[in-house]
Design an enzyme around this catalytic site. Structure first.
Site, PDB file in Angstrom:
ATOM      1  N   ASN A 120       0.822  -1.214   0.000  1.00 60.49           N
ATOM      2  CA  ASN A 120       0.000   0.000   0.000  1.00 60.49           C
ATOM      3  C   ASN A 120       0.857   1.265   0.000  1.00 60.49           C
ATOM      4  O   ASN A 120       0.612   2.196  -0.765  1.00 60.49           O
ATOM      5  CB  ASN A 120      -0.932   0.011   1.210  1.00 60.49           C
ATOM      6  N   SER A 287      -3.342  11.516 -49.192  1.00 56.21           N
ATOM      7  CA  SER A 287      -4.553  10.704 -49.315  1.00 56.21           C
ATOM      8  C   SER A 287      -4.265   9.475 -50.152  1.00 56.21           C
ATOM      9  O   SER A 287      -3.479   9.529 -51.109  1.00 56.21           O
ATOM     10  CB  SER A 287      -5.668  11.532 -49.969  1.00 56.21           C
ATOM     11  N   GLU A 300      -4.750  17.384 -36.258  1.00 53.66           N
ATOM     12  CA  GLU A 300      -6.008  16.679 -36.014  1.00 53.66           C
ATOM     13  C   GLU A 300      -5.859  15.669 -34.869  1.00 53.66           C
ATOM     14  O   GLU A 300      -6.765  15.518 -34.037  1.00 53.66           O
ATOM     15  CB  GLU A 300      -6.459  15.981 -37.294  1.00 53.66           C
ATOM     16  N   GLN A 332      -6.097   0.242  -8.007  1.00 54.66           N
ATOM     17  CA  GLN A 332      -5.235  -0.294  -9.057  1.00 54.66           C
ATOM     18  C   GLN A 332      -5.495   0.430 -10.377  1.00 54.66           C
ATOM     19  O   GLN A 332      -4.623   0.492 -11.251  1.00 54.66           O
ATOM     20  CB  GLN A 332      -5.485  -1.794  -9.220  1.00 54.66           C
TER      21      GLN A 332
END
Length: 480
Positions: A120, A287, A300, A332
């Site tokens: 812990n 493209s 973008e 967690q």
């Protein structure tokens, strides 16, 4: 993310003495976190070295045992770095894996290191160390982006552009001023990181599971050795607190929003409709079907990844909102969002910096667009105010002037003296002095405004601030 090896080993568990059998496979698969928390290994080992020393100070390790322990931890760290030691499918988490590695090197002596600490307080310490270290890396990348914007701004201190409100032409501004307007939020992000770091520099180690330790350990000594300012004031809060994770995610989410706004503007600036900026081929894509396309993908992606960063913040805040004190396994879920935030920014920021530093600004197109849309109308209203006309009346007169231009499809400076007089006798030919973009920019002399002088002052101030940030990002916070 690390993939665990599938070599066969005897299971090393940090719990289980009161259980008659091992966990069900479904539980083990759900519980395992080593595939993502393995990146905490260097920080867990640093904390282990500090813990070993404090055990020795308390008389729980003799000098020989401490020497063997530190040597084994150093050897284990080297093995982790080289990849010769890796977690296995049997390791539940990073702590289990590293204890296995220590036991392989030291035998039963390795088991002494667990005294006085718990997973812990270990994981809370490790995560703070990791984030304090990587926050400086994120800050360094923010500085690089700011540097790229500053470099471009320095070339365009006097380049006129049409400043906008509501995505409509509003008033002429310096394009350098516009670029520096994107630097200011980055400086605030840097300020937030440093403020966050001050609050995060508190060590949970020594809190144990939740109640501290009955062993004579000194958590302040451990804290100082690990680069923290002090130890936690309350052992229960020490293991339950994840404010530092949530706050880090807020800082990164807000930085993501700032990057998204910059990305959106680059997308507009590079469009055919604007044509103000052209991206370097190395920082644009094409493209698969349209040969002419040149896309601002980095910009973008900056927009897109802001949603990812905001999502990480929402995840942790939602996870924390109903948890009772102290540690709960829900916690967690704190690691993957912060790891992802670090990874996202360390990937995105260099790409943005490269895109900005290599882009070509079309100053001719910016200058041509600066007066379009009657952006000089406010100059006329202000000129009237200097003639002691109430601004309410000046606003009305100028509005009528714009209405006349719209009706005639002409610019303000294309009206004749008679036209000016017909709108208002107050509009004498001297008003033409303010009907140029150059005069509009030159008139902005107040601090923080868009005139060449204030922009040059802002540029120098920003450069000085960034220099101090370079020093901060170079600091090491996690000692060997």
């Amino acid at each position: 993310m690390v993939s665990v090896t599938d070599q066969s080993v005897s299971r090393t568990s940090l719990w289980g003495g009161r259980f008659a059998g091992g966990p069900a496979e479904a539980l083990a698969r759900l519980s395992v976190s080593v595939q993502f928390d393995w990146r905490l290994a260097p920080y867990d080992l640093a904390a282990s070295r500090a813990h070993a020393r404090v055990l020795a100070y308390a008389g729980l390790l003799d000098a020989e045992e401490l020497g063997q322990m530190l040597a084994a931890l150093d050897d284990l760290e080297a093995a982790c770095a080289s990849g010769s030691f890796r977690p296995t499918v049997e390791d539940e988490d990073v702590h289990t894996a590293l204890e296995r590695g220590l036991l392989e090197r030291l035998g039963t002596l390795g088991g002494k290191l667990r005294a006085g600490r718990s997973r812990n307080d270990q994981v809370a310490t490790d995560l703070r160390l990791y984030l304090r270290d990587h926050a400086r890396g994120v800050a360094a990348r923010l500085v690089e982006l700011a540097d790229a914007l500053v470099e471009q701004a320095a070339q365009h201190v006097s380049t006129p552009a049409p400043g906008m409100t509501h995505v409509q032409h509003a008033q002429p501004v310096s394009f350098g001023h516009w670029l520096l307007a994107h630097v200011q939020p980055l400086l605030r992000d840097l300020d937030r990181l440093r403020d966050w770091d001050k609050r995060t520099a508190i060590s949970p180690l020594g809190a144990g599971a939740l109640a501290g330790s009955s062993l004579p350990l000194d958590p302040v000594v451990v804290a100082k050795e690990l680069g923290f300012t002090t130890s936690a004031a309350n052992s229960m809060d020490a293991v339950a607190d994840r404010d530092f994770a949530a706050e880090f995610l807020f800082v990164t989410a807000l930085a993501g929003v700032h990057l998204s706004r910059l990305g959106e503007e680059v997308v507009m600036w590079t469009s055919q409709e604007f044509g103000w900026v052209e991206l370097d081929d190395a920082f644009a894509t094409g493209s698969s079907i349209m040969p002419q396309k040149k896309n601002a993908d980095i910009a973008e992606l900056a927009r897109g990844k802001s949603g990812r960063l905001i999502g990480g913040l929402v995840t942790v805040l939602t996870m924390l909102k109903g948890l009772p004190l102290t540690y709960d396994r829900d916690m967690q879920e704190d690691k993957e969002p912060v790891f992802d935030a670090v990874d996202t920014l360390e990937l995105l920021l260099p790409a943005l910096a490269g895109m900005i530093s290599t882009m070509t600004v079309r100053a001719d197109r910016l200058a041509a667009a600066a007066p379009v849309g009657f952006t000089l109308a406010t100059e006329v209203a202000d000129w009237l105010v200097r003639k002691h006309v109430p601004f309410r009346d000046a606003h009305e007169i100028t509005g009528k002037l714009v209405s006349l231009c719209e009706a005639r499809d002409c610019a303000l400076d294309e009206l004749s003296d008679d036209d000016l007089q017909k709108v208002s006798p107050l509009l004498t030919p001297e008003v033409r002095q303010v009907l140029t973009v150059e005069s509009a920019l030159a008139s902005r002399t107040t601090p923080g405004s868009t005139g060449p002088g204030p922009v040059a002052d802002q540029l120098a101030s920003v450069q000085d601030k960034l220099e101090t940030w370079r020093e901060w990002t170079a600091q090491r916070v996690v000692p060997r």
